[in-house]
Motif scaffolding. Structure first.
Motif, PDB file in Angstrom:
ATOM      1  N   LYS A 109       0.938  -0.920   0.195  1.00 33.71           N
ATOM      2  CA  LYS A 109       0.412  -0.397   0.284  1.00 33.71           C
ATOM      3  C   LYS A 109       0.676   1.335   0.164  1.00 33.71           C
ATOM      4  CE  LYS A 109      -2.391  -1.120   3.649  1.00 33.71           C
ATOM      5  NZ  LYS A 109      -3.775  -1.540   4.906  1.00 33.71           N
ATOM      6  N   ARG A 110       2.495   1.261   0.194  1.00 32.76           N
ATOM      7  CA  ARG A 110       2.978   1.967   0.075  1.00 32.76           C
ATOM      8  C   ARG A 110       4.107   2.014  -0.592  1.00 32.76           C
ATOM      9  NH1 ARG A 110       0.590   0.726   4.876  1.00 32.76           N
ATOM     10  NH2 ARG A 110       1.893  -1.015   5.163  1.00 32.76           N
ATOM     11  N   VAL A 111       4.523   1.736  -1.367  1.00 36.47           N
ATOM     12  CA  VAL A 111       5.228   1.025  -2.857  1.00 36.47           C
ATOM     13  C   VAL A 111       4.921   1.696  -4.145  1.00 36.47           C
ATOM     14  CG1 VAL A 111       6.532  -0.803  -3.649  1.00 36.47           C
ATOM     15  CG2 VAL A 111       5.959  -1.115  -1.715  1.00 36.47           C
ATOM     16  N   ARG A 112       5.224   2.686  -3.957  1.00 36.79           N
ATOM     17  CA  ARG A 112       5.353   2.979  -5.929  1.00 36.79           C
ATOM     18  C   ARG A 112       6.515   3.888  -6.113  1.00 36.79           C
ATOM     19  NH1 ARG A 112       2.577   5.284  -1.620  1.00 36.79           N
ATOM     20  NH2 ARG A 112       0.455   6.655  -1.887  1.00 36.79           N
ATOM     21  N   PRO A 120       1.638   5.506 -11.318  1.00 34.54           N
ATOM     22  CA  PRO A 120       0.802   6.527 -11.178  1.00 34.54           C
ATOM     23  C   PRO A 120      -0.282   5.573  -9.701  1.00 34.54           C
ATOM     24  CG  PRO A 120       0.022   7.308 -12.649  1.00 34.54           C
ATOM     25  CD  PRO A 120       0.443   6.193 -13.286  1.00 34.54           C
ATOM     26  N   GLY A 121       0.889   5.940  -7.965  1.00 36.29           N
ATOM     27  CA  GLY A 121      -1.050   5.928  -7.056  1.00 36.29           C
ATOM     28  C   GLY A 121       0.575   4.429  -6.990  1.00 36.29           C
ATOM     29  N   SER A 122       0.007   3.365  -5.533  1.00 38.95           N
ATOM     30  CA  SER A 122       0.687   2.684  -5.063  1.00 38.95           C
ATOM     31  C   SER A 122       0.544   1.564  -5.560  1.00 38.95           C
ATOM     32  CB  SER A 122       0.517   2.397  -3.603  1.00 38.95           C
ATOM     33  OG  SER A 122      -1.353   1.544  -3.361  1.00 38.95           O
ATOM     34  N   VAL A 123       1.332   0.430  -5.362  1.00 38.95           N
ATOM     35  CA  VAL A 123       0.686  -1.280  -6.112  1.00 38.95           C
ATOM     36  C   VAL A 123      -0.191  -1.715  -5.796  1.00 38.95           C
ATOM     37  CG1 VAL A 123       1.618  -3.803  -5.947  1.00 38.95           C
ATOM     38  CG2 VAL A 123       3.649  -1.599  -6.420  1.00 38.95           C
ATOM     39  N   ALA A 150       3.515 -11.756  -5.758  1.00 39.07           N
ATOM     40  CA  ALA A 150       4.915 -11.541  -6.440  1.00 39.07           C
ATOM     41  C   ALA A 150       5.882 -10.683  -5.691  1.00 39.07           C
ATOM     42  CB  ALA A 150       4.473 -12.319  -7.980  1.00 39.07           C
ATOM     43  N   ALA A 151       4.630  -9.517  -6.228  1.00 41.67           N
ATOM     44  CA  ALA A 151       5.258  -7.989  -5.414  1.00 41.67           C
ATOM     45  C   ALA A 151       5.378  -7.760  -4.436  1.00 41.67           C
ATOM     46  CB  ALA A 151       3.632  -6.946  -6.629  1.00 41.67           C
ATOM     47  N   LEU A 177       8.974  -5.060 -10.393  1.00 40.68           N
ATOM     48  CA  LEU A 177       9.508  -5.572 -10.870  1.00 40.68           C
ATOM     49  C   LEU A 177       8.891  -6.886 -12.031  1.00 40.68           C
ATOM     50  CD1 LEU A 177      12.672  -5.910  -9.433  1.00 40.68           C
ATOM     51  CD2 LEU A 177      12.642  -4.317 -10.868  1.00 40.68           C
ATOM     52  N   ASP A 178       7.776  -6.477 -12.031  1.00 44.63           N
ATOM     53  CA  ASP A 178       6.124  -7.092 -12.782  1.00 44.63           C
ATOM     54  C   ASP A 178       6.418  -7.834 -14.467  1.00 44.63           C
ATOM     55  OD1 ASP A 178       5.461  -5.113 -14.534  1.00 44.63           O
ATOM     56  OD2 ASP A 178       4.189  -4.346 -13.352  1.00 44.63           O
TER      57      ASP A 178
END
Length: 305
Positions: free
Chosen positions: A25-28, A33-36, A67-68, A74-75
């Motif tokens: 919720k905090r990884v960008r 735009p926006g978090s993961v 996975a994330a 790194l998707d």
């Protein structure tokens, strides 16, 4: 994984995974735009409006989220753009997935891993308006009737919360012997009312008194009205588990919801209590490499920290 018959109300073996997942919720990343979590919420709803079966969407989004957990952005899209072969992309995604899912139910783990290997394309449909509205709607923070609110910045938004509860719900479903698709869909839709209704927390809800129920029903109805008849019926059936814990699906959902709410606050407290010992010694901020010795000497002579 032992089930509820063993006496426990929740599977503690999954604790570390759920804590780590919460940070999505905090990884960008730049250019996204926006978090993961926010983006996966939008992807999920786009796949649903595109006609994909809810079961396929639940597995796809849960697999991508797991996975994330370590790979972050790194998707598959990035790895393919960076020139990796289809097989190599699958290898990387599964490696990231395997790094955190050792305690996930074996049968579910196999189905999720297969989604990362095959990466079956789900047709993207229009993103409903409530998706952006929920992404713009901040959560209330800590509220209690009769007391001032405790605000912790930055707040999560409702899209992030719904995505995390949905993924938690799928991962927890085997423990409760619940249908993961129903839990996923219910969680993705459980804050429909907040697409239009500002979040004043439990305090605000209590102050609304008898007006609360009708307002929530009306505003949730606005979001439901954005879905076609088939999808709306599926979502309404799933949302029927939300009021209580009388069903296995209700228990899986409410476990996921409670865990996410508390972990959201816990991460603020964890950050506030972080020490340089943890950062430098345990996490090796100055990590191994050809210049680590020089880095260490620089920090020592500069008396940092």
């Amino acid at each position: 994984m032992s089930g509820p018959a063993a006496g426990a109300a929740a599977p503690v073996a999954l604790r570390e995974l759920l804590v780590e997942l919460n940070d999505l919720k905090r990884v960008r990343s730049a250019g996204r735009p926006g978090s993961v979590a926010e983006r996966l919420f939008a992807q999920g709803w786009s796949a649903l409006t595109g006609g994909a079966a809810p079961e396929a969407v639940a597995l796809e989004i849960t697999a991508k989220t797991l996975a994330a957990c370590r790979l972050c952005d790194l998707d598959a899209a990035f790895l393919e753009a960076a020139g990796l072969s289809d097989e190599a992309v699958g290898d990387v995604l599964v490696t990231g997935f395997d790094a955190v899912t050792g305690e996930v139910d074996e049968a579910l783990r196999g189905r999720l891993r297969e989604r990362l290997r095959t990466r079956a394309s789900l047709e993207a449909g229009p993103v409903p308006g409530f998706v952006a509205a929920l992404a713009q709607q901040p959560r209330a923070g800590v509220t209690c009737p009769g007391k001032p609110r405790i605000l912790l910045e930055p707040p999560e938004n409702h899209a992030e919360h719904c995505l995390m509860v949905a993924v938690y719900g799928v991962v927890l479903s085997p423990f409760y012997r619940a249908d993961p698709t129903t839990v996923f869909l219910a969680a993705m839709a459980h804050h429909f009312h907040n697409a239009a209704m500002p979040d004043a927390g439990f305090t605000g809800e209590m102050l609304l008194g008898d007006h609360l129920g009708p307002i929530m029903a009306r505003t949730a109805g606005w979001a439901l009205g954005e879905l076609d008849a088939r999808l709306r019926a599926e979502v309404e059936r799933a949302r029927a588990v939300l009021p209580d814990d009388a069903t296995a699906e209700g228990r899986a959902f409410h476990a996921a919801d409670a865990i996410d709410r508390v972990l959201q606050i816990a991460q603020h407290l964890r950050a506030a209590s972080l020490t340089m010992g943890t950062v430098l010694d345990e996490m090796e901020l100055v990590h191994a490499g050809p210049v680590k010795g020089f880095h260490d000497r620089v920090l020592k002579d500069m008396r940092i920290p």
